[in-house]
Design a protein around this motif. Structure first.
Motif, PDB file in Angstrom:
ATOM      1  N   ALA A  42     -16.673  30.071  96.152  1.00  0.00           N
ATOM      2  CA  ALA A  42     -17.634  31.116  95.787  1.00  0.00           C
ATOM      3  C   ALA A  42     -16.977  32.426  95.493  1.00  0.00           C
ATOM      4  O   ALA A  42     -17.028  33.368  94.871  1.00  0.00           O
ATOM      5  N   ALA A  43     -15.594  32.845  96.305  1.00  0.00           N
ATOM      6  CA  ALA A  43     -15.022  33.812  96.548  1.00  0.00           C
ATOM      7  C   ALA A  43     -14.042  34.007  95.109  1.00  0.00           C
ATOM      8  O   ALA A  43     -14.163  34.991  94.573  1.00  0.00           O
ATOM      9  N   GLN A  44     -13.591  32.867  94.695  1.00  0.00           N
ATOM     10  CA  GLN A  44     -12.813  33.041  93.317  1.00  0.00           C
ATOM     11  C   GLN A  44     -13.701  33.381  92.284  1.00  0.00           C
ATOM     12  O   GLN A  44     -13.386  34.240  91.338  1.00  0.00           O
ATOM     13  N   ALA A  45     -15.005  32.749  92.214  1.00  0.00           N
ATOM     14  CA  ALA A  45     -16.116  33.184  90.947  1.00  0.00           C
ATOM     15  C   ALA A  45     -16.414  34.546  91.200  1.00  0.00           C
ATOM     16  O   ALA A  45     -16.521  34.977  90.010  1.00  0.00           O
ATOM     17  N   ALA A  46     -16.785  35.007  92.441  1.00  0.00           N
ATOM     18  CA  ALA A  46     -17.110  36.342  92.512  1.00  0.00           C
ATOM     19  C   ALA A  46     -15.980  37.250  92.202  1.00  0.00           C
ATOM     20  O   ALA A  46     -16.003  38.592  91.530  1.00  0.00           O
ATOM     21  N   ALA A  47     -14.606  37.118  92.647  1.00  0.00           N
ATOM     22  CA  ALA A  47     -13.614  38.080  92.158  1.00  0.00           C
ATOM     23  C   ALA A  47     -13.557  37.899  90.674  1.00  0.00           C
ATOM     24  O   ALA A  47     -13.086  38.961  90.134  1.00  0.00           O
ATOM     25  N   GLN A  48     -13.576  36.703  89.982  1.00  0.00           N
ATOM     26  CA  GLN A  48     -13.268  36.625  88.431  1.00  0.00           C
ATOM     27  C   GLN A  48     -14.261  37.646  87.924  1.00  0.00           C
ATOM     28  O   GLN A  48     -14.275  38.449  86.949  1.00  0.00           O
ATOM     29  N   ASP A  49     -15.563  37.619  88.325  1.00  0.00           N
ATOM     30  CA  ASP A  49     -16.876  38.406  87.702  1.00  0.00           C
ATOM     31  C   ASP A  49     -16.357  39.692  88.071  1.00  0.00           C
ATOM     32  O   ASP A  49     -16.591  40.632  87.043  1.00  0.00           O
ATOM     33  N   ALA A  50     -15.717  40.125  89.357  1.00  0.00           N
ATOM     34  CA  ALA A  50     -15.672  41.548  89.646  1.00  0.00           C
ATOM     35  C   ALA A  50     -14.427  41.897  88.824  1.00  0.00           C
ATOM     36  O   ALA A  50     -14.553  43.283  88.365  1.00  0.00           O
ATOM     37  N   LYS A  51     -13.591  41.289  88.564  1.00  0.00           N
ATOM     38  CA  LYS A  51     -12.409  41.598  87.471  1.00  0.00           C
ATOM     39  C   LYS A  51     -12.644  42.020  86.106  1.00  0.00           C
ATOM     40  O   LYS A  51     -12.368  42.941  85.465  1.00  0.00           O
ATOM     41  N   ARG A  52     -13.897  41.022  85.729  1.00  0.00           N
ATOM     42  CA  ARG A  52     -14.260  41.128  84.345  1.00  0.00           C
ATOM     43  C   ARG A  52     -15.016  42.388  84.196  1.00  0.00           C
ATOM     44  O   ARG A  52     -15.254  43.390  83.257  1.00  0.00           O
ATOM     45  N   LEU A  53     -16.000  42.688  85.364  1.00  0.00           N
ATOM     46  CA  LEU A  53     -16.706  43.865  85.227  1.00  0.00           C
ATOM     47  C   LEU A  53     -15.975  45.248  85.361  1.00  0.00           C
ATOM     48  O   LEU A  53     -16.511  46.449  85.088  1.00  0.00           O
ATOM     49  N   GLY A  54     -15.067  45.117  86.330  1.00  0.00           N
ATOM     50  CA  GLY A  54     -14.439  46.183  86.801  1.00  0.00           C
ATOM     51  C   GLY A  54     -13.222  46.758  85.807  1.00  0.00           C
ATOM     52  O   GLY A  54     -12.765  48.030  85.757  1.00  0.00           O
ATOM     53  N   ALA A  55     -12.932  45.917  84.775  1.00  0.00           N
ATOM     54  CA  ALA A  55     -11.780  46.164  83.889  1.00  0.00           C
ATOM     55  C   ALA A  55     -12.057  47.589  83.023  1.00  0.00           C
ATOM     56  O   ALA A  55     -11.328  48.422  82.904  1.00  0.00           O
ATOM     57  N   PRO A  56     -13.244  47.259  82.595  1.00  0.00           N
ATOM     58  CA  PRO A  56     -13.707  48.733  81.452  1.00  0.00           C
ATOM     59  C   PRO A  56     -13.895  50.167  82.414  1.00  0.00           C
ATOM     60  O   PRO A  56     -13.744  51.106  81.635  1.00  0.00           O
ATOM     61  N   VAL A  57     -14.151  49.996  83.538  1.00  0.00           N
ATOM     62  CA  VAL A  57     -14.136  51.179  84.241  1.00  0.00           C
ATOM     63  C   VAL A  57     -13.138  51.624  85.184  1.00  0.00           C
ATOM     64  O   VAL A  57     -13.187  52.301  86.119  1.00  0.00           O
TER      65      VAL A  57
ATOM     66  N   LEU B 166     -12.085  45.683  96.273  1.00  0.00           N
ATOM     67  CA  LEU B 166     -12.419  46.342  95.074  1.00  0.00           C
ATOM     68  C   LEU B 166     -11.938  47.830  95.233  1.00  0.00           C
ATOM     69  O   LEU B 166     -12.212  48.634  96.170  1.00  0.00           O
ATOM     70  N   ARG B 167     -10.923  48.118  94.543  1.00  0.00           N
ATOM     71  CA  ARG B 167     -10.462  49.564  94.471  1.00  0.00           C
ATOM     72  C   ARG B 167     -10.743  50.568  93.220  1.00  0.00           C
ATOM     73  O   ARG B 167     -10.551  49.977  92.152  1.00  0.00           O
ATOM     74  N   ALA B 168     -11.555  51.581  93.457  1.00  0.00           N
ATOM     75  CA  ALA B 168     -11.789  52.594  92.360  1.00  0.00           C
ATOM     76  C   ALA B 168     -10.471  53.151  91.801  1.00  0.00           C
ATOM     77  O   ALA B 168      -9.605  53.318  92.385  1.00  0.00           O
ATOM     78  N   PRO B 169     -10.691  53.759  90.588  1.00  0.00           N
ATOM     79  CA  PRO B 169      -9.458  54.476  89.905  1.00  0.00           C
ATOM     80  C   PRO B 169      -9.294  55.708  90.581  1.00  0.00           C
ATOM     81  O   PRO B 169      -8.100  56.306  90.571  1.00  0.00           O
TER      82      PRO B 169
ATOM     83  N   PRO C  27     -17.648  54.463  89.875  1.00  0.00           N
ATOM     84  CA  PRO C  27     -17.278  52.856  89.344  1.00  0.00           C
ATOM     85  C   PRO C  27     -17.573  51.776  90.207  1.00  0.00           C
ATOM     86  O   PRO C  27     -17.910  50.574  89.561  1.00  0.00           O
ATOM     87  N   LEU C  28     -17.105  52.125  91.561  1.00  0.00           N
ATOM     88  CA  LEU C  28     -17.457  50.856  92.482  1.00  0.00           C
ATOM     89  C   LEU C  28     -18.944  50.434  92.303  1.00  0.00           C
ATOM     90  O   LEU C  28     -19.440  49.162  92.229  1.00  0.00           O
ATOM     91  N   HIS C  29     -19.783  51.547  92.352  1.00  0.00           N
ATOM     92  CA  HIS C  29     -21.390  51.145  92.356  1.00  0.00           C
ATOM     93  C   HIS C  29     -21.608  50.445  91.122  1.00  0.00           C
ATOM     94  O   HIS C  29     -22.467  49.570  91.222  1.00  0.00           O
ATOM     95  N   ALA C  30     -20.847  50.737  89.995  1.00  0.00           N
ATOM     96  CA  ALA C  30     -21.496  50.031  88.658  1.00  0.00           C
ATOM     97  C   ALA C  30     -21.138  48.749  88.900  1.00  0.00           C
ATOM     98  O   ALA C  30     -21.736  47.772  88.489  1.00  0.00           O
ATOM     99  N   VAL C  31     -19.692  48.250  89.179  1.00  0.00           N
ATOM    100  CA  VAL C  31     -19.678  46.870  89.374  1.00  0.00           C
ATOM    101  C   VAL C  31     -20.352  46.152  90.372  1.00  0.00           C
ATOM    102  O   VAL C  31     -20.685  44.982  90.109  1.00  0.00           O
TER     103      VAL C  31
END
Length: 788
Positions: free
Chosen positions: A707-722, A747-750, A756-760
């Motif tokens: 479950a952590a791997q799936a959540a982290a992968q989704d977070a990486k996909r969502l976080g890359a654009p922002v 999760l680390r904001a730019p 950006p964190l809220h959006a992800v």
């Protein structure tokens, strides 16, 4: 309506006409929710519902709103910022004693009899009792009950169960209709006695009247006497050893003037009150609070620990008397509700308490104080993971109030806010009493242990310093931030410790090696000391390291004439007031304690502080470890020499060259903060980049990892654009807690803005990863304080 359930949505209900006058935002109502019911908070009243199928609400639970508009706005902000269900956020702001529920009941209706014998028997039961709760209907009676309802012989209704009324101090006083005692003396001598006892016109506590209570109640029934209840007295200044207030020093007077100037502007103003230990920050809070109350405004004073309330409470009682209310989890539910009601009615414009007191319903709030603003205890680690300091700042902003953040060792993020102009700062550079700060020395335990060829608890310098202080009739404090007899019981054959079956930690030894018990400080599991090692079967188990209990035993051996007290979670019994009071009165010579004794306390005769293990918090896997070590050592050292006698603090360490320890010994906060901010900027940590902790837990370690791997992968996909970076996932440093295996990602904001964190996080929680299957749990902690 917002229901107190883990649902990220609100619900619409129709208001029955007879309830229209009472349904306003902030009031609680009993509402149907599926097959159950809930006590929901009204967040808005609209003329038309945006949905077609709307149920009627059941009843109104409060005669007046529990939450005023500013608290509703605060709850809505917390729900948005911390990504938490609104209903649960609002429920967290209301004392538990206000919780109420509703239950379905069945009552009989007139008409022709039912067709079956079972239905006839149930109808007879309904007639005999008038109504029967749904919970009292047996499963075998369900068919008969359905028959009665279908035939129109029984009606299903809701009955509201209200929270029990609190019991406080019962009081009586005369009304305007009371006759003269002589007029009723002949026919009602006890009534006359009651009237004479109340002749002064003031409300008098029932237990002090010396009049039978039934006589008082008969006088109440006749309208001669008024009865009421008030919150129990929180104490008197003398009970807390509070003397006369001192004259303000020039820096204190300047700090008060700066805060009052902002108070008069009527706009939100965050101010850091940075003062060395003993500089009199409490006196500044008190004077500014008096100015706020004098202008018809209210004030909330927050402290990080219940153990810090007694001495500060005494100071505020001396200044405000009965206008002070106390709110913290150490109070009983009914007592807490009484204080809460006094605040809401405006009878107590000044509130003192721990983290949750930030939700006190203070009308016309003008001042919020966060004492020891750096303290991690302000962070709620379960449920709604809010930070009390951040919520206090937002509440002050909503109210247009002044927010004072006080500390001798401010959070470096607060210091950065001052440097960037977001907060103002007032400085108290010296102690309020004309004495020097304590001398702080580092003691290298490596040299001591090499010379003595064994591990030591007390170095020679510490032994001499304590003995000298006791010989002068002074007091000493030994600090060790670890309770129990020993932090672990270890097998000398295999080297492993006896561990908790549900948590990834060694069990702590309490009591004695013979007849002692092992306790997990995380889940509460306890067991006896095994005769053999659970791992290898070896019979060579023994304690390793020391806790406060062992420290007490060692202190009594080292200084046999000393009267020794201990204060930690095992001995505190709530706030630890009894132990602290006894030490303050000089009934003990030596106090052994954990961080409960490290901050905020003033002991006039305490001159020597010994930190037994200054390295303990230095090597945690957390980027704040050095900062916390510096803060803790500075705070505990600051307990020494606060009156006319000079103080000495000895920090025993095996890492004497660590920058945090060197800075603490030098009392150099500014130098430490500057170095820490440079390191944070280079490493990409707050205040330069915002963080969110994504934690997944499950009973099965494989499920947690997947479950952590799936959540982290989704977070990486969502976080890359922002520009949001995802670190991990990886097992949590405390991998297993209360039987659940834990994985986490960071999760680390730019930058320093949380957008950006809220959006992800919003997108993540709305997707499949935000709803993990089965018993897997996912939590998001924005601005985490504890990464363990």
């Amino acid at each position: 309506m917002a229901v107190p359930l883990p649902l990220h949505r609100t619900f619409h209900y129709r208001i029955p006409e007879h309830l229209l006058p009472w349904v306003v935002p902030g009031v609680r109502c009993a509402v149907p929710l599926g097959r159950t019911r809930a006590a929901a908070v009204v967040v808005a009243v609209e003329d038309e519902a945006p949905v077609e199928a709307v149920k009627d609400l059941i009843d109104v639970l409060d005669p007046t709103p529990c939450l005023a508009p500013d608290l509703l706005a605060l709850g809505a902000w917390m729900a948005r910022y911390y990504h938490h269900p609104l209903g649960e956020a609002l429920s967290a702001m209301i004392p538990p004693a206000f919780r109420a529920s509703a239950e379905a009941v069945y009552r009989p209706l007139p008409g022709p009899g039912p067709s079956s014998a079972a239905a006839e028997g149930l109808l007879a039961r309904l007639r005999a009792r008038g109504e029967v709760p749904a919970s009292a209907v047996a499963p075998r009676e369900a068919k008969a009950l359905a028959e009665l309802v279908a035939a129109g012989r029984a009606a299903r209704e809701w009955r509201v169960r209200r929270a029990p009324e609190p019991r406080g101090v019962e009081w009586f006083r005369l009304t305007a209709a009371a006759p003269e005692p002589a007029e009723v003396a002949r026919r009602s001598p006890r009534q006359a006695e009651a009237l004479r006892a109340l002749a002064g016109g003031e409300a008098v506590a029932a237990q002090t009247l010396g009049v039978p209570r039934d006589a008082l109640l008969r006088a109440v029934a006749r309208g001669w006497v008024e009865r009421g209840e008030s919150a129990p007295e929180v104490g008197t200044p003398a009970a807390y050893g509070v003397g006369a207030p001192r004259q303000l020093t020039p820096p204190q007077a300047a700090a008060v003037a700066a805060a009052v100037e902002r108070l008069d502007q009527g706009a939100f103003a965050p101010v850091l009150v940075e003062g060395v230990t003993g500089s009199g920050k409490t006196e500044v809070y008190l004077r500014v609070a008096a100015e706020a109350v004098g202008r018809g405004k209210g004030a909330v004073i927050l402290v990080p620990e219940i153990a810090l309330t007694p001495q500060m409470l005494g100071r505020f009682l001396a200044a405000f008397g009965s206008r002070v209310a106390l709110l913290h989890s150490g109070l009983g539910e009914r007592e807490r509700r009484l204080h809460w009601e006094r605040v809401r009615r405006g009878e107590a414009p000044l509130v003192l308490g721990a983290r949750s007191a930030v939700f006190a319903p203070v009308p016309n709030l003008g001042l919020v104080v966060v004492d020891e603003e750096h303290d991690a205890s302000y962070k709620q680690e379960e449920g709604l993971r809010y930070h009390g300091k951040h919520v206090a700042l937002v509440r002050a902003q909503l109210a247009g109030a002044v927010a004072l953040l006080g500390s001798a060792t401010p959070d470096v993020e607060t210091t950065w806010a001052v440097q960037t102009g977001r907060y103002a700062r007032v400085l108290l550079p010296a102690r309020a009493v004309a004495v020097r700060p304590p001398e702080i020395r580092l003691v290298d335990l490596r040299q001591e242990e090499a010379r003595r060829r064994r591990r030591v608890l007390f170095s020679e310098p510490l032994r001499r310093a304590v003995a000298d202080a006791l010989g002068r009739g002074e007091q000493a404090l030994l600090f060790l931030n670890r309770r129990g007899l020993s932090p672990a019981v270890v097998c000398s054959t295999c080297g492993d410790a006896v561990r908790c079956r549900a948590c990834s930690v060694a069990l702590t030894l309490h009591g004695g090696r013979s007849g002692g018990r092992l306790l997990c400080h995380y889940c509460g599991h306890r067991e006896g000391v095994p005769a053999a090692c659970p791992g290898c079967g070896g019979a060579t188990l023994g304690p390793a390291g020391a806790g406060t209990q062992r420290l007490v035993d060692a202190a009594r051996e080292e200084w046999p004439e000393a009267r020794v007290l201990r204060l930690d979670r095992d001995t505190a019994r709530g706030s630890g007031t009894e132990v602290l009071g006894a030490f303050h009165r000089g009934e003990a010579d030596l106090l052994v304690g954990t961080q409960m004794v490290a901050k905020g306390h003033h002991f006039p005769r305490l001159t020597v502080v010994g930190v037994v293990d200054a390295d303990m918090s230095l090597h945690f896997p957390d980027f704040r470890a050095a900062e916390r070590t510096f803060q803790l050592l500075t705070q505990v050292a600051g307990r020494a020499g606060r009156e006319e006698r000079p103080g000495l603090a000895l920090l025993q360490t095996r890492s004497p060259h660590e920058p945090a320890l060197v800075a603490a010994a030098a009392g150099d906060y500014q130098g430490f903060a500057a170095a820490e901010l440079r390191a944070r900027r280079e490493a990409g940590f707050p205040p330069f980049r915002r963080l969110a902790l994504l934690r997944v837990s499950a009973l099965d370690p494989g499920e947690a990892e997947r479950a952590a791997q799936a959540a982290a992968q989704d977070a990486k996909r969502l976080g890359a654009p922002v520009g949001v970076q995802v670190l991990g996932p990886a097992p949590a440093p405390l991998e297993r807690l209360r039987g659940r295996w834990r994985q986490q990602a960071l999760l680390r904001a730019p930058g320093s803005e949380p957008g950006p964190l809220h959006a992800v996080i919003r997108a993540l929680l709305a997707g499949p990863s935000g709803r993990p299957p089965g018993e897997v749990r996912l939590h998001v902690d924005l601005d985490p304080v504890n990464l363990l």
